[in-house]
Motif scaffolding. Structure first.
Motif, PDB file in Angstrom:
ATOM      1  N   ILE A 147       0.781  13.329   0.720  1.00 10.93           N
ATOM      2  CA  ILE A 147       1.416  12.142   1.273  1.00 10.93           C
ATOM      3  C   ILE A 147       2.538  11.845   0.286  1.00 10.93           C
ATOM      4  O   ILE A 147       2.270  11.737  -0.919  1.00 10.93           O
ATOM      5  CB  ILE A 147       0.447  10.934   1.296  1.00 10.93           C
ATOM      6  CG1 ILE A 147      -0.884  11.325   1.949  1.00 10.93           C
ATOM      7  CG2 ILE A 147       1.076   9.746   1.994  1.00 10.93           C
ATOM      8  CD1 ILE A 147      -1.984  11.683   1.005  1.00 10.93           C
ATOM      9  N   LYS A 151       4.639   5.453  -1.964  1.00  8.82           N
ATOM     10  CA  LYS A 151       4.551   5.121  -0.538  1.00  8.82           C
ATOM     11  C   LYS A 151       5.889   4.711   0.027  1.00  8.82           C
ATOM     12  O   LYS A 151       6.253   5.050   1.128  1.00  8.82           O
ATOM     13  CB  LYS A 151       3.658   3.882  -0.381  1.00  8.82           C
ATOM     14  CG  LYS A 151       2.238   4.109  -0.090  1.00  8.82           C
ATOM     15  CD  LYS A 151       1.572   2.737  -0.015  1.00  8.82           C
ATOM     16  CE  LYS A 151       0.096   2.835   0.000  1.00  8.82           C
ATOM     17  NZ  LYS A 151      -0.678   3.072   1.086  1.00  8.82           N
ATOM     18  N   LYS A 175       3.261  14.356   4.720  1.00 10.43           N
ATOM     19  CA  LYS A 175       3.452  13.278   5.702  1.00 10.43           C
ATOM     20  C   LYS A 175       4.038  12.046   5.055  1.00 10.43           C
ATOM     21  O   LYS A 175       3.910  11.842   3.840  1.00 10.43           O
ATOM     22  CB  LYS A 175       2.131  12.941   6.407  1.00 10.43           C
ATOM     23  CG  LYS A 175       1.072  12.327   5.518  1.00 10.43           C
ATOM     24  CD  LYS A 175      -0.078  11.889   6.378  1.00 10.43           C
ATOM     25  CE  LYS A 175      -0.811  10.676   5.888  1.00 10.43           C
ATOM     26  NZ  LYS A 175      -0.100   9.513   5.458  1.00 10.43           N
ATOM     27  N   ASP A 177       4.010   8.057   4.362  1.00  9.05           N
ATOM     28  CA  ASP A 177       2.890   7.139   4.169  1.00  9.05           C
ATOM     29  C   ASP A 177       2.920   6.086   5.277  1.00  9.05           C
ATOM     30  O   ASP A 177       3.928   5.913   5.963  1.00  9.05           O
ATOM     31  CB  ASP A 177       2.937   6.508   2.778  1.00  9.05           C
ATOM     32  CG  ASP A 177       1.548   6.470   2.164  1.00  9.05           C
ATOM     33  OD1 ASP A 177       0.580   6.244   2.908  1.00  9.05           O
ATOM     34  OD2 ASP A 177       1.428   6.668   0.942  1.00  9.05           O
ATOM     35  N   GLU A 178       1.817   5.377   5.437  1.00 12.23           N
ATOM     36  CA  GLU A 178       1.683   4.500   6.616  1.00 12.23           C
ATOM     37  C   GLU A 178       2.637   3.308   6.583  1.00 12.23           C
ATOM     38  O   GLU A 178       2.933   2.727   7.630  1.00 12.23           O
ATOM     39  CB  GLU A 178       0.230   4.026   6.781  1.00 12.23           C
ATOM     40  CG  GLU A 178      -0.310   3.064   5.714  1.00 12.23           C
ATOM     41  CD  GLU A 178      -0.687   3.762   4.412  1.00 12.23           C
ATOM     42  OE1 GLU A 178      -0.717   5.002   4.379  1.00 12.23           O
ATOM     43  OE2 GLU A 178      -0.953   3.044   3.423  1.00 12.23           O
ATOM     44  N   HIS A 265      -3.112   8.388  11.748  1.00 18.58           N
ATOM     45  CA  HIS A 265      -3.574   7.631  10.580  1.00 18.58           C
ATOM     46  C   HIS A 265      -4.365   6.436  11.115  1.00 18.58           C
ATOM     47  O   HIS A 265      -4.251   6.090  12.290  1.00 18.58           O
ATOM     48  CB  HIS A 265      -2.345   7.181   9.773  1.00 18.58           C
ATOM     49  CG  HIS A 265      -2.661   6.729   8.389  1.00 18.58           C
ATOM     50  ND1 HIS A 265      -3.118   5.463   8.115  1.00 18.58           N
ATOM     51  CD2 HIS A 265      -2.573   7.371   7.199  1.00 18.58           C
ATOM     52  CE1 HIS A 265      -3.303   5.354   6.799  1.00 18.58           C
ATOM     53  NE2 HIS A 265      -2.989   6.497   6.220  1.00 18.58           N
TER      54      HIS A 265
HETATM   55 MG    MG Z   1      -1.365   6.241   2.864  1.00 20.82          MG
END
Ligand code: MG
Ligand code: CAP
Length: 409
Positions: A147, A151, A175, A177-178, A265
């Motif tokens: 990730i 972030k 990926k 991050d959220e 996610h």
């Molecule tokens: Mg995350």
């Protein structure tokens, strides 16, 4: 009017949605179970003149088992919308008002099983675990990813550099991050274009990798955003299923213009999965995500990483991979506090059909992202080959440094 209690009567899995709840209450369990069945189907807090016997018999929920604090409630198939694939309505029935009932101290939806007629309304993943493996040319070994960290804060160029370094170190996946979607410091278009260039460069050098671009946004815009990032070169997209909703996953999966896998996610799930006595367990959410077409889904680290978890995560793994539903399997993603020293333990519990990913466990390596990626890849190789990590680390320096830095379990 008859009671909602049908204790001991046989369950017909073709005609009912069968739910398992854990209930904490001062009421006698029969009364609590009846309150749940009534509220979630044909009843309310008092008797009502508008409910006739025919409706009660055909649509009333049925409590078929009470064992300790666990009850089994079955909902007739006709309680559910006939419109194809309507998870919001399903959730209103099986996981709706009951959580607020004052008579219950706590209630938790532990599991749900759907009859074939409902399962057939959903298409499941377009690619699934096998499709993702095929695209990466990695048939057997666990996928290994990262990730991008921090972030938030890296610009598109730095994000792409991170991805390139991670791929050069052997990772198959990375990926967003959220919390990253389309902020000023890293606009999604520039990021996607830069990352696509890095992935192309890696491929030209003989390494296939995918990076999931986070398209989590408002419902009426999500497919449009996914189409855009795809046109900018995204090879995978990411969506947060709890904040965006199951409908968002389904809309992306079923839209014929979306031709890349969906990494799902689950940020915010801890708000209702963490309390063992109240909320919704991850298992029903995993089943619904697979129905709606998620290709990869976070399932936790089977009690090994930073997020709380338990052996129940075995059930989530099975819900991703099991062949009791008419869909492709979902790639289970083990994430959250992962570092090379715990990879062996994860593979021991989860097997090889899994994606193991580390943010801090890559970016925090003392020798940088490429070395961090090498440490993770080496840990996965060792686990796959069945060689103890300490042994493998003897001639794999990056793994040795990672083990020294973070230790192992
Ligand atoms: Mg995350
Ligand atoms: C992992 C992660 C994921 C967690 C969420 C994070 O980073 O990106 O969001 O995996 O938990 O920010 O924590 P680290 P779960 O590797 O640095 O921990 O997968 O259980 O939903």
């Amino acid at each position: 009017m008859d009671s909602y209690l049908h204790l001991g009567e046989p369950v017909d899995p073709d005609k009912y949605v069968v739910c398992k709840y854990r209930v904490t209450t001062d009421l006698p369990m029969e009364k609590a179970a009846e309150a749940i069945a009534a509220e979630q189907s044909t009843g309310t807090w008092t008797g009502i003149s508008t409910l006739d016997n025919e409706v009660f018999t055909s649509l009333g929920a049925r409590v078929v088992d009470i064992t300790g604090d666990t009850i089994i409630v079955e909902f007739p198939i006709d309680d559910f919308s006939i419109e194809v694939g309507t998870v919001p309505q399903i959730l209103s029935v099986i996981a709706g008002n009951l959580f607020g009932l004052g008579a219950l101290k706590g209630v938790r939806l532990e599991d749900v099983n759907f009859p074939k007629a409902i399962l057939e309304q959903y298409k499941g993943p377009k690619f699934g675990a096998d499709g993702i493996r095929k695209m990466l040319g990695r048939p057997e070994k666990p996928l290994v990813g990262t990730i991008v960290k921090p972030k938030i804060g890296l610009n598109p160029k730095k994000t792409a550099e991170y991805v390139y370094e991670a791929g050069a170190g052997g990772l198959t996946n990375s990926k967003d991050d959220e919390t990253l979607v389309d902020q000023l410091f890293c606009p999604i278009e520039d990021r996607t274009l830069a990352v696509a260039e890095a992935l192309d460069r890696l491929e030209a050098e003989g390494h296939k990798m995918m990076h999931a671009i986070n398209v989590s946004t408002r419902g009426d815009k999500i497919v449009e955003l996914a189409e855009k990032v795809q046109s900018w070169g995204a090879r995978e997209i990411m969506v947060d299923v709890i904040t965006c909703g199951f409908g968002a996953v389904q809309a992306l999966a079923e839209d014929p213009s979306i031709k890349v896998p969906i990494h799902v996610h689950r940020t915010m799930h801890g708000a209702f999965t963490k309390d063992p006595l109240h909320g919704v367990a991850m298992l029903p959410l995993t089943k619904l995500t697979r129905m709606c077409g998620g290709d990869a889904l976070h399932i936790g680290t089977l009690g090994v990483g930073k997020m709380s978890g338990s052996t129940k995560e075995d059930a989530n793994l099975l819900a991703c991979l099991g062949n009791d539903v008419p869909y492709k399997s979902v790639m289970p993603v083990c994430s959250g506090g992962v570092y090379p020293g715990i990879v062996e333990a994860i593979v021991k519990k989860a097997g090889n059909n899994v994606q193991i990913q580390a943010g801090g466990g890559v970016a925090g390596h003392p020798d940088g992202v490429r070395a961090g990626a090498m440490g993770m890849s080496q840990a996965v190789d060792a686990a796959f080959l069945g060689i103890p990590k300490e042994e493998y680390a003897k001639d794999h320096k990056e793994l040795a440094i990672a083990l020294e830095t973070w230790g192992s379990k």
